[in-house]
Design a protein around this motif. Structure first.
Motif, PDB file in Angstrom:
ATOM      1  N   THR A  33       8.094  -4.613 -10.306  1.00 43.98           N
ATOM      2  CA  THR A  33       7.536  -5.835  -9.698  1.00 43.98           C
ATOM      3  C   THR A  33       7.949  -5.915  -8.229  1.00 43.98           C
ATOM      4  O   THR A  33       7.113  -6.155  -7.344  1.00 43.98           O
ATOM      5  N   LEU A  36       6.104  -3.143  -6.123  1.00 39.31           N
ATOM      6  CA  LEU A  36       4.674  -3.392  -5.911  1.00 39.31           C
ATOM      7  C   LEU A  36       4.457  -4.563  -4.960  1.00 39.31           C
ATOM      8  O   LEU A  36       3.596  -4.520  -4.075  1.00 39.31           O
ATOM      9  N   GLU A  37       5.252  -5.616  -5.132  1.00 39.86           N
ATOM     10  CA  GLU A  37       5.123  -6.769  -4.231  1.00 39.86           C
ATOM     11  C   GLU A  37       5.506  -6.365  -2.807  1.00 39.86           C
ATOM     12  O   GLU A  37       4.865  -6.777  -1.840  1.00 39.86           O
ATOM     13  N   SER A  39       5.196  -3.445  -1.528  1.00 38.39           N
ATOM     14  CA  SER A  39       4.107  -2.623  -0.985  1.00 38.39           C
ATOM     15  C   SER A  39       3.004  -3.520  -0.436  1.00 38.39           C
ATOM     16  O   SER A  39       2.380  -3.200   0.573  1.00 38.39           O
ATOM     17  N   ALA A  40       2.766  -4.652  -1.096  1.00 42.61           N
ATOM     18  CA  ALA A  40       1.736  -5.586  -0.616  1.00 42.61           C
ATOM     19  C   ALA A  40       2.152  -6.181   0.726  1.00 42.61           C
ATOM     20  O   ALA A  40       1.324  -6.330   1.636  1.00 42.61           O
ATOM     21  N   GLU A  41       3.439  -6.501   0.845  1.00 39.63           N
ATOM     22  CA  GLU A  41       3.907  -7.107   2.101  1.00 39.63           C
ATOM     23  C   GLU A  41       3.768  -6.139   3.269  1.00 39.63           C
ATOM     24  O   GLU A  41       3.401  -6.546   4.376  1.00 39.63           O
ATOM     25  N   SER A  43       1.543  -3.857   3.561  1.00 37.92           N
ATOM     26  CA  SER A  43       0.111  -3.797   3.872  1.00 37.92           C
ATOM     27  C   SER A  43      -0.320  -5.035   4.662  1.00 37.92           C
ATOM     28  O   SER A  43      -1.120  -4.943   5.598  1.00 37.92           O
ATOM     29  N   VAL A  44       0.217  -6.202   4.275  1.00 40.66           N
ATOM     30  CA  VAL A  44      -0.137  -7.450   4.964  1.00 40.66           C
ATOM     31  C   VAL A  44       0.342  -7.408   6.419  1.00 40.66           C
ATOM     32  O   VAL A  44      -0.382  -7.817   7.338  1.00 40.66           O
ATOM     33  N   ASP A  47      -2.002  -5.223   8.358  1.00 47.54           N
ATOM     34  CA  ASP A  47      -3.261  -5.900   8.670  1.00 47.54           C
ATOM     35  C   ASP A  47      -3.080  -6.905   9.802  1.00 47.54           C
ATOM     36  O   ASP A  47      -3.974  -7.099  10.626  1.00 47.54           O
ATOM     37  N   ARG A  84      -5.846   1.118   3.485  1.00 51.79           N
ATOM     38  CA  ARG A  84      -5.077   0.729   2.290  1.00 51.79           C
ATOM     39  C   ARG A  84      -5.081   1.851   1.253  1.00 51.79           C
ATOM     40  O   ARG A  84      -4.060   2.141   0.622  1.00 51.79           O
ATOM     41  N   TYR A  87      -2.829   4.645   2.299  1.00 53.08           N
ATOM     42  CA  TYR A  87      -1.450   4.164   2.129  1.00 53.08           C
ATOM     43  C   TYR A  87      -1.039   4.226   0.658  1.00 53.08           C
ATOM     44  O   TYR A  87       0.045   4.708   0.313  1.00 53.08           O
ATOM     45  N   LEU A  88      -1.931   3.763  -0.220  1.00 50.39           N
ATOM     46  CA  LEU A  88      -1.629   3.793  -1.654  1.00 50.39           C
ATOM     47  C   LEU A  88      -1.416   5.225  -2.142  1.00 50.39           C
ATOM     48  O   LEU A  88      -0.522   5.493  -2.942  1.00 50.39           O
ATOM     49  N   PHE A  92       2.175   5.536  -3.713  1.00 57.72           N
ATOM     50  CA  PHE A  92       2.201   5.576  -5.181  1.00 57.72           C
ATOM     51  C   PHE A  92       1.606   6.879  -5.678  1.00 57.72           C
ATOM     52  O   PHE A  92       0.485   6.937  -6.168  1.00 57.72           O
TER      53      PHE A  92
END
Lengths: 102, 393
Positions: A33, A36-37, A39-41, A43-44, A47, A84, A87-88, A92
Motif C-alpha cells: 500500500t 503504490l501510494e 508511486s502515485a505521489e 507521478s503527481v 505532472d 506514466r 514510468y510504471l 513496477f
C-alpha cells in the motif's frame, strides 16, 4: 442520519467486507500500500512540474493559481499517459525469472 | 484515455487530485495488462507442474487454480497490487467529494424535473446482497445515505468508475449500453420499442444511450439505491435526457403486467443473488408486452471459458467483493430464462463486439452472424466483446 450543514463531511476509507491479505506476513501487503501510494505521489509531482513547464513555455511567468487552474487537453493528457506508462514499466517490473520455468 | 465529460454535478478534484486519479487508472491497467500478462506463464511453467508433482494430477477447476496461484510469489504480488489499486481508485476520488459536500447535496436537491422525473420510495429495502459487502470495494456501496437528500455514493461511483476503467467506456462511461442499443437496432430494425425499462440503473449512465437510440420511446429506470438515483436524475437533467427514475427492487416491480416493450440490464445480475436472479427474470416476463424483448449483457458463463480464465472470476468473487460473481457465471442463462416462462425458441444469445473498440465491419458481421463468446472472452473488457442474452415474449 441528518448532517449539520456546517459540519465537515468525512467518508469511510475502507470497504465493508474482509480485507484480503496475500502474504504470510501481512506487513508485506501493508508495505505494498505504501509503495503504490508513493508511486502515485511521484507521478503527481511529475505532472505538476509538467504543468509548470508548459505554462512557462506559454506565458513566461506564472502564479500558483495558474497551476491550480490548469487542465490538460486530450493531447497533453495523452503525453502524460505515455510518460506514466513508461514510468510504471520502469518501477513496477516483475523479476524476470518469475514467469519462467524453475 | 479520453477525458470524462464534465456535467455540472461531476466532482473531479484539484489539479493534483485529477493527476493522481489519472495515474491510478494507468497503474490499474499496468497491473492488469503488463503484470497480468505474466500470470498464465507462471501458471503453466511453475504452478501447474508443482501442483502435479504434489497431487499427481493437474488442478481440476478454477478454485484449485486460485489456491495454487496464491501460493506463488507472483500470484501473491499481483493479487495484493490488484486489491491495493482497487482501494486507491476510490481513495483518489474521496477527498474532492468530501470537500464538495454538503454543497453537492443541496445543489442536486434544487434540480427541477424538466425532462424526466424521479420517484423515491423509502419503503424499498436494500437487499441483503447489497447491504452485506461493499461491491467493488467502494466504501459505502451504492446505497449508503448519510444526510437528507444525500447523493455522495452516486458522485463517488461516477468519478470512481471512470478512474477504475481508465475511460475505456468513453467520455460518458457508456460503451456497453451504447453497444447494446446499437446492436438491437441493427439486428432487429423493425423492432420499435415505445416503452423501455432498465433494471439496476444506478446513476443512469447506462440509461442515456437508450434515450439516444430510441428518441420516440418513454424510458424508465429503476434501482434500490436512493443516492445513486438522485444523482442519476440530476445528471440526466443536466444532459437534457428524459428519463423516469424510480426507487424499486427488480425482484418486485411496481409496474403493471404487460407494460413495457423492452426491458434490459447492463451487467447487474452478478451483483445480485442466487435467489434474486430467477425472480428478476420472472418480473421481466411479467412486465413485458407480448412481442416485447428482454435483453441483458452480463459476464460470459464459465462454461465458455477455460479454467485459467475462470480463475479470474473466482479471484474477483473472493477479493473484489463480488459474492455472487462465481455462482452467477456457473449458471446457464438459457435454462433460467426458460424457467422464468420464456419459450425456449424465443431465447437468443450473442457476443457483441464493443462499438468503440471494434472496426465497423466486425460489428456488422456480429449482427449478421450472431455467435456465442469464445474462450478468450473471459475477463471483462479484455476481448472487447460483450456476452448478451435475452428472449422475446
Amino acid at each position: 442520519m441528518t448532517q449539520n450543514a456546517e459540519s465537515k463531511v468525512t467518508l469511510p476509507r475502507d470497504a465493508k467486507g474482509k480485507r484480503s491479505v496475500f502474504f504470510d506476513d501481512p506487513a508485506i501487503d501493508q508495505i505494498m500500500t505504501f509503495i503504490l501510494e508513493l508511486s502515485a505521489e511521484v507521478s503527481v509531482v511529475y505532472d505538476r512540474m509538467d504543468t509548470v513547464e508548459r505554462l512557462l513555455d506559454e506565458k513566461g511567468t506564472i502564479s500558483r493559481d495558474d497551476i491550480e487552474a490548469y487542465r490538460p487537453n486530450e493531447g497533453v493528457e495523452a503525453a502524460r499517459n505515455g510518460r506514466r506508462e513508461a514510468y510504471l514499466k520502469r518501477v513496477f517490473r516483475m523479476h524476470q525469472e518469475s514467469g519462467q520455468k524453475e | 484515455m479520453p477525458l470524462q465529460h464534465e456535467h455540472e454535478f461531476l466532482v473531479t478534484g484539484s489539479h493534483d487530485e485529477m493527476n493522481r486519479q489519472h495515474y491510478v487508472s494507468r497503474l490499474r491497467m499496468h497491473i492488469l495488462n503488463q503484470i497480468g500478462a505474466g500470470m498464465r506463464g507462471v501458471y503453466e511453467n511453475r504452478v501447474k507442474p508443482k501442483f502435479k508433482q504434489t497431487n499427481g494430477r493437474v488442478p481440476k477447476n478454477e478454485h484449485e487454480i486460485r489456491k495454487a496461484m496464491l501460493a506463488d510469489s507472483y500470484g501473491k504480488t499481483w493479487s495484493t497490487m490488484m486489491v491495493n489499486c482497487q482501494d486507491m481508485v476510490w481513495e483518489s476520488v474521496r477527498p474532492a467529494i468530501e470537500r464538495a459536500q454538503p454543497g453537492l447535496n443541496e445543489k442536486v436537491s434544487r434540480v427541477k424535473a424538466t425532462h424526466g422525473s424521479i420517484v423515491l420510495n423509502s419503503d424499498v429495502k436494500v437487499p441483503r446482497y447489497l447491504a452485506g459487502a461493499d461491491i467493488h470495494r467502494m466504501p459505502g456501496n451504492y446505497h449508503t445515505e448519510r444526510a437528507t437528500d444525500d447523493v455522495t455514493q452516486g458522485a463517488l461511483y461516477d468519478r470512481g468508475r471512470f478512474v477504475y476503467n481508465g475511460g475505456a467506456a468513453g467520455p460518458f462511461a457508456d460503451g456497453i449500453p451504447r453497444t447494446m442499443a446499437a446492436y438491437i437496432k441493427a439486428r432487429w430494425p423493425d423492432f420499435k420499442p415505445k416503452k423501455i425499462l432498465e433494471l439496476g440503473c444506478t446513476i443512469g449512465t447506462s440509461t442515456v444511450p437508450f434515450v439516444d437510440a430510441f428518441p420516440d420511446a418513454e424510458v424508465h429506470a429503476i434501482d434500490v439505491s436512493a443516492p445513486s438515483l438522485r444523482y442519476g436524475h440530476a445528471r440526466a437533467e443536466a444532459l437534457g435526457k428524459p428519463i423516469h427514475f424510480h426507487q424499486m427492487d427488480a425482484e418486485a416491480l411496481d409496474f403493471e403486467d404487460q407494460s413495457f416493450d423492452l426491458v434490459y440490464s447492463c451487467i447487474i445480475f452478478h451483483e445480485t443473488s442466487r435467489k434474486a436472479y430467477p425472480k428478476i427474470l420472472e418480473e421481466c416476463k411479467r412486465i413485458l408486452k407480448p412481442g416485447g424483448q428482454m435483453i441483458h449483457t452480463e459476464l460470459t458463463p464459465v462454461a465458455n471459458m477455460d479454467d485459467f480464465d475462470a480463475f479470474y472470476i473466482d479471484w474477483d468473487a473472493y477479493y473484489n467483493n463480488e459474492p455472487f460473481y462465481q455462482t452467477y457465471t456457473s449458471l446457464d442463462p438459457e435454462e433460467w430464462v426458460t424457467k422464468a416462462g420464456f419459450e425456449p425458441s424465443k431465447f437468443f444469445q450473442a457476443s457483441i463486439p464493443d462499438l468503440d473498440r471494434s472496426p465497423p465491419d466486425v460489428f456488422a458481421g456480429a449482427v449478421r452472424n450472431p455467435t456465442v463468446a469464445d474462450r478468450k472472452a473471459a475477463r471483462v473488457g479484455e476481448s472487447a466483446k460483450w456476452y448478451t442474452y435475452g428472449a422475446w415474449k
